[in-house]
Design a protein around this motif. Structure first.
Motif, PDB file in Angstrom:
ATOM      1  N   GLU A  49       4.712  -8.754 -14.225  1.00  0.00           N
ATOM      2  CA  GLU A  49       5.361  -7.769 -13.343  1.00  0.00           C
ATOM      3  C   GLU A  49       4.315  -6.927 -12.622  1.00  0.00           C
ATOM      4  O   GLU A  49       4.434  -6.654 -11.417  1.00  0.00           O
ATOM      5  CB  GLU A  49       6.293  -6.862 -14.153  1.00  0.00           C
ATOM      6  N   LYS A  55       2.642  -9.031  -9.896  1.00  0.00           N
ATOM      7  CA  LYS A  55       3.541  -9.179  -8.741  1.00  0.00           C
ATOM      8  C   LYS A  55       3.584  -7.883  -7.932  1.00  0.00           C
ATOM      9  O   LYS A  55       3.623  -7.911  -6.711  1.00  0.00           O
ATOM     10  CB  LYS A  55       4.947  -9.563  -9.203  1.00  0.00           C
ATOM     11  N   GLY A  56       3.583  -6.750  -8.650  1.00  0.00           N
ATOM     12  CA  GLY A  56       3.603  -5.457  -7.974  1.00  0.00           C
ATOM     13  C   GLY A  56       2.331  -5.233  -7.168  1.00  0.00           C
ATOM     14  O   GLY A  56       2.379  -4.705  -6.050  1.00  0.00           O
ATOM     15  N   ARG A  57       1.193  -5.613  -7.661  1.00  0.00           N
ATOM     16  CA  ARG A  57      -0.082  -5.454  -6.951  1.00  0.00           C
ATOM     17  C   ARG A  57      -0.132  -6.365  -5.719  1.00  0.00           C
ATOM     18  O   ARG A  57      -0.616  -5.979  -4.666  1.00  0.00           O
ATOM     19  CB  ARG A  57      -1.250  -5.772  -7.871  1.00  0.00           C
ATOM     20  N   LYS A  91       1.918  -4.862  -2.951  1.00  0.00           N
ATOM     21  CA  LYS A  91       1.251  -3.716  -2.313  1.00  0.00           C
ATOM     22  C   LYS A  91       0.148  -4.172  -1.363  1.00  0.00           C
ATOM     23  O   LYS A  91      -0.069  -3.580  -0.313  1.00  0.00           O
ATOM     24  CB  LYS A  91       0.666  -2.782  -3.377  1.00  0.00           C
TER      25      LYS A  91
END
Length: 128
Positions: A117, A120-122, A125
Motif C-alpha cells: 500500500e 502504491k501510494g508513493r 504521488k
C-alpha cells in the motif's frame, strides 16, 4: 489441567509412602518372628531328631522379595506417571508453538500488504 498433575503426583507420593511403610512393617515383624523362634530353639541337651528345624532365614528372604517387588512397582508407577506428564507437556507446548507460528505468519502477511500500500501510494504521488 494443573489439578490433574497434582493428583497424579499425590497418588505417586501415597504409593511411595505406603510401600515404605509396608517394608518397615515386614522388617519389624520378621525380626520379631526371628526373636520368637530363637526363644524356642533347641538347647544343647535336646535331642535334635525330635525338634523341628528353625527356619529364620526363609522369613528374611521373603521380606526382601516383598520389599523389592513393592519398590520396583512403585518405581515403575513413578516412571509411567512422569512420562505421561512429560508427553502431555510436550504436546501442549507444540500446540502453543504452532499457534505462535500462525500468529507470526499473519503479522508478516499484514506487514507485506501495508508495504505494498505504501509503495502504491508513493508511485501515485510521483505521477502527480
Amino acid at each position: 489441567m494443573l489439578a490433574g498433575r497434582v493428583t497424579l503426583r499425590n497418588i505417586f507420593l501415597v504409593l511411595f509412602v505406603a510401600s515404605t511403610l509396608v517394608l518397615v512393617i515386614l522388617a519389624v515383624s520378621t525380626s520379631m518372628v526371628k526373636q520368637a523362634m530363637s526363644e524356642f530353639a533347641p538347647s544343647a541337651n535336646d535331642d535334635p531328631s525330635t525338634t523341628p528345624p528353625v527356619q529364620d532365614a526363609d522369613g528374611l528372604g521373603f521380606s526382601a522379595v516383598i520389599g523389592s517387588a513393592i519398590t520396583s512397582i512403585t518405581s515403575l508407577v513413578g516412571f509411567i506417571v512422569t512420562t505421561v506428564i512429560t508427553w502431555r507437556k510436550e504436546r501442549r507446548e507444540s500446540s502453543l508453538a504452532e499457534v505462535e507460528r500462525k500468529k507470526l505468519e499473519l503479522e508478516l502477511e499484514k506487514n507485506r500488504l501495508e508495504l505494498e500500500e505504501l509503495k502504491k501510494g508513493r508511485k501515485a504521488k510521483k505521477k502527480k
